[in-house]
Design an enzyme around this catalytic site. Structure first.
Site, short mmCIF file in Angstrom:
data_model
loop_
_atom_site.label_atom_id
_atom_site.label_comp_id
_atom_site.label_asym_id
_atom_site.label_seq_id
_atom_site.Cartn_x
_atom_site.Cartn_y
_atom_site.Cartn_z
CB SER A 193 44.90 -8.56 7.94
OG SER A 193 45.12 -9.62 7.05
CB ALA B 46 40.10 -4.61 6.30
CG ASN C 105 35.98 -3.19 0.15
OD1 ASN C 105 35.34 -3.37 -0.88
ND2 ASN C 105 36.59 -4.18 0.76
N PRO C 106 38.33 -0.88 -1.21
CG PRO C 106 40.38 -0.03 -0.40
CD PRO C 106 39.02 -0.51 0.06
CB CYS C 107 39.13 -5.66 -2.94
SG CYS C 107 40.90 -5.65 -2.66
CD GLU D 128 35.92 -7.07 -0.58
OE1 GLU D 128 36.54 -7.02 0.50
OE2 GLU D 128 36.37 -6.60 -1.64
N GLY E 237 43.55 -13.13 0.48
CA GLY E 237 44.95 -12.73 0.51
C GLY E 237 45.78 -13.43 1.56
CB THR E 238 47.88 -12.05 4.28
OG1 THR E 238 46.89 -11.16 4.81
CG2 THR E 238 48.81 -11.26 3.38
CB ILE E 239 43.38 -14.45 6.43
CG1 ILE E 239 42.26 -14.35 5.39
CG2 ILE E 239 43.57 -13.14 7.17
CD1 ILE E 239 40.89 -14.15 6.02
#
Length: 743
Positions: A79, A94, A276-278, A280, A426-428
């Protein structure tokens, strides 16, 4: 020749997301570009990196190729690249990892750097494993230390302050090694779900710990300040506590640290301690992640088979795109720019996996799907490395190649230390009108609240296409599916189609793990995947999935048990007797326009005890749901009474305008003042908190404690649009408006 991308080429949800979050605006908030303009802006900016290299490709030609790649929805970068490429901010990454060492200077320097990263729209990951434990000695002051969790709360407060300042929501990942003396406190840190709300938590597990769990042994807890063991713990007791908390509310997750470092391409530079926060993207301190995803459903040819040659062409072009992003990125800190350019890690992944399987008529939970996953990801990684080697010939290898594992193995130089990652898209994926990452489909059909209509039934496009072809489509059936949550028990849907359209809650947790492992075998970094459990799953079932993930070679696991978090709805069935908080119903029939008040309404009045005295909350409703709220403040007057009246007026206006009651509860509950009342579960922290609790009591009373028939999803209501929210890749994502709690 340019692709004539028009708004008609994009789904309504894609247009909503683009207009809300991605398209450039002027100072007054007016949109200045179309989706076509956005893709053109990004393509030209990224192609401009060719000027940095002697013998770089023709920028105009390459920009056209990049544009066609994105406008054709075949590949999309993460994003921040879509939002910021070719614009003044220019921050295109990101996520980031920052170091936190065992000193006050390092800790508060990391907090400052976190603020700068969040201000630029990024998320951050940390390992707090180097901080000495609570009650340890502090030689400089002759005092005792407060431990890592106390400092995590400072990071959390800083994130909350920046979020309240109006920028994009900052997300954090906190990791603590399982051999840290404070590990049990860390595991229990989010037992109170009102703390550390801006953090995902993961326990860093080691191979030694997992062997101790298997063999029923104790293991050492080590003080990071001294490097000396301080006590022993029963490994199974710690493992069981992790399972218990994950079963309770989905956190903490687990990360297998030794596996991250087994695949660390540059061990000579440092050890990987955080992601990172998720979860991966394992990263060294000061590295950033640069991700992009291929839309797999676009690879199905006219003959209904997967076009492998097209896949290889897209991978090759996407690798050049992502390497160019590293070159033009404006990093929020000079240390990040230096480390990112030294390793040049990229993470090419996929989205639309579930859609691809449906197109190929392969059930998600089948052996054939696992075989395809293995072949597909092997092809992507092999092709990506070939493209990276070619870029190394053109531009030179990544600077830390000397001493890397690649050089040690005698391999040809690469331009990028890592090439592939499976991220939660997510959004993409909403923009691409594709299923998220490698997750099963979110839903076959769901209800979306819209401004001009009461409700809009959204149907998975492939399901609607097949339903019309097979002759069983009807609006009534689509609505029933939305209310039902899936198609597995609906006889009107042919069995062959039911087998294809399995949702995240239809497949077993073991099937989730096996799919994750199939992709992990051929992925340089890690795989983001949420393992979904039904509400009635047992703790032992969660433990078995953790053991299976370890046995299958996964690098981490995130689980979510349906309805296990406070103020989140259940997809089916009644709330369990030992649930931490009651689930609340979604009201049916609300429109976006203000409803007119009838002459008479029915309601109830609730007496609430507050620090300002007794508060009487009256809640009235009409046939569409909650309508208005009035407050009377006992004998108190002045500010308390007037503020409660103001709350009542605003809540009434919100309800009459279509806002879900759940959203008003979320905004008011937990607000504190200097006069709390009560203790334990009966503690009321303010008058606003009392109003929220009264609404909560009313909704449960009106639903007879069984609101399950009104539920439409398992993740709760979106705080921005009231639409359905789903847990994906360690995050909550709204597929209606693009809201994500991790962005």
């Amino acid at each position: 020749m340019s692709i004539a991308l028009t708004e008609a080429s994009l789904s309504p949800n894609a247009l909503t997301v683009l207009k809300r979050r991605y398209l450039k605006r002027d100072r007054e908030g007016q949109i200045l570009e179309s989706p076509q303009d956005m893709f053109r802006r990004v393509a030209e900016a990224v192609a401009g990196a060719e000027a940095h290299f002697e013998g770089g490709r023709d920028m105009e030609t390459l920009a056209e190729e990049f544009y066609r790649l994105m406008a054709g929805l075949e590949f999309l970068p993460n994003s921040p690249t879509l939002m910021n490429a070719g614009r003044e901010l220019g921050q295109l990454s990101a996520c980031f990892v920052l170091p936190v060492d065992d000193s006050m200077e390092s800790i508060f320097e990391a907090i400052k750097q976190t603020a700068l990263i969040h201000k630029s729209g990024g998320g951050t990951g940390f390992s707090f494993s180097r901080i000495r434990p609570a009650n340890d000695v502090v030689l400089s002051t002759k005092g005792i230390s407060s431990g890592p969790i106390s400092f995590m709360k400072v990071f959390d407060a800083a994130t909350e302050t920046i979020k309240q300042g109006g920028t994009r929501r900052g997300a954090n990942m906190a990791i603590l090694r399982v051999d840290h003396p404070d590990i049990m406190d860390f595991i229990m840190a989010k037992h109170d779900q009102k703390v550390l709300t801006n953090f995902n938590l993961s326990v860093g597990l080691t191979e030694d710990f997992m062997r101790a769990v298997e063999e029923g042994l104790e293991y050492d807890l080590t003080n990071p300040r001294t490097g000396e063991p301080v006590k022993k713990m029963d490994a199974r007791k710690v493992f069981d506590r992790i399972v218990e908390m994950a079963w309770t509310n989905g956190e903490p997750g687990i990360i297998f640290l030794d596996r991250l470092n087994r695949d660390n391409p540059t061990p000579q530079v440092g050890e990987i301690e955080a992601t990172n926060p998720c979860g991966e993207q394992p990263l060294l301190p000061y590295e950033s992640c640069n991700l992009g995803s291929i839309n797999l459903v676009r690879l199905v040819g006219a003959d209904g088979t997967l076009d492998w040659d097209k896949l290889r062409r897209i991978v090759t072009l996407a690798v050049r795109f992502l390497d160019n992003v590293i070159e033009i990125n404006r990093y929020p800190l000079p240390e990040i720019g230096e480390m990112t350019r030294a390793n040049r890690k990229i993470g090419l992944g996929v989205m639309g996996w579930a859609d691809l399987l449906i197109r190929l008529e392969l059930p998600y939970n089948s052996a054939a799907a696992l075989e395809l996953a293995d072949r597909l990801m092997a092809t992507i990684t092999e092709t990506a490395r070939d493209a990276s080697r070619q870029l190394a010939v053109e531009r030179g290898p990544f600077p830390n190649f000397a001493g890397s594992r690649y050089q040690q193995r005698g391999e040809a130089p690469l331009r990028n230390a890592t090439c592939t990652t499976i991220a939660p898209t997510g959004t993409i994926s909403i923009i691409a009108n594709a299923s998220s990452g490698i997750e099963p489909i979110f839903a076959v059909s769901y209800v979306r609240q819209v401004l001009d209509n009461d409700q809009l039934v959204e149907v998975h496009p492939l399901f609607e296409e097949l339903a019309r072809q097979e002759g069983f489509y009807s609006p009534e059936l689509m609505k029933r599916i939305a209310e039902h949550g899936g198609v597995q028990d609906l006889a009107e849907v042919p069995e062959a189609i039911r087998r294809l359209f399995v949702t995240a809650h239809d497949i077993t947790p073991e099937d989730h793990i096996r799919m994750q492992a199939a992709f992990q075998r051929h992925t340089d970094n890690a795989v983001s995947k949420t393992v979904n459990f039904p509400n009635d799953a047992t703790r032992e079932e969660v433990a078995e999935v953790y053991r299976l993930a370890y046995q299958q070679g996964c690098k981490g696991v995130t689980i979510y048990r349906d309805g296990s978090r406070d103020l989140q709805v259940l997809s089916v069935g009644k709330p369990p007797a030992d649930a931490a908080a009651p689930a609340l119903p979604v009201e049916a029939g609300k429109a976006g326009r203000k409803r007119e008040r009838p002459r008479a309404l029915a309601g109830k009045t609730y007496q609430m005890t507050t620090g300002c005295g007794p508060l009487y909350v009256t809640i009235n409703q009409d046939s569409s749901g909650l309508f208005e709220l009035f407050t009377t403040m006992g004998k108190a007057g002045g500010c308390a009474a007037s503020q409660c009246e103001a709350i009542g007026r605003l809540v009434s206006l919100a309800w009459r305008s279509g806002v879900q009651a759940r959203q008003t509860i979320k905004q008011l509950i937990g607000i504190t003042c200097h006069k709390p009342a009560g203790f334990g579960d009966n503690r009321v922290t303010s008058c606003a908190d009392a109003v929220a609790r009264a609404i909560q009591m009313h909704m449960l009373a009106e639903s007879d404690g069984d609101p399950s028939l009104l539920f439409v999803n398992s993740g709760g209501a979106c705080p921005e649009c009231g639409g359905p929210v789903e847990h994906e890749g360690g995050c909550c994502v709204c597929h209606a408006c693009g809201y994500s709690e991790c962005a």
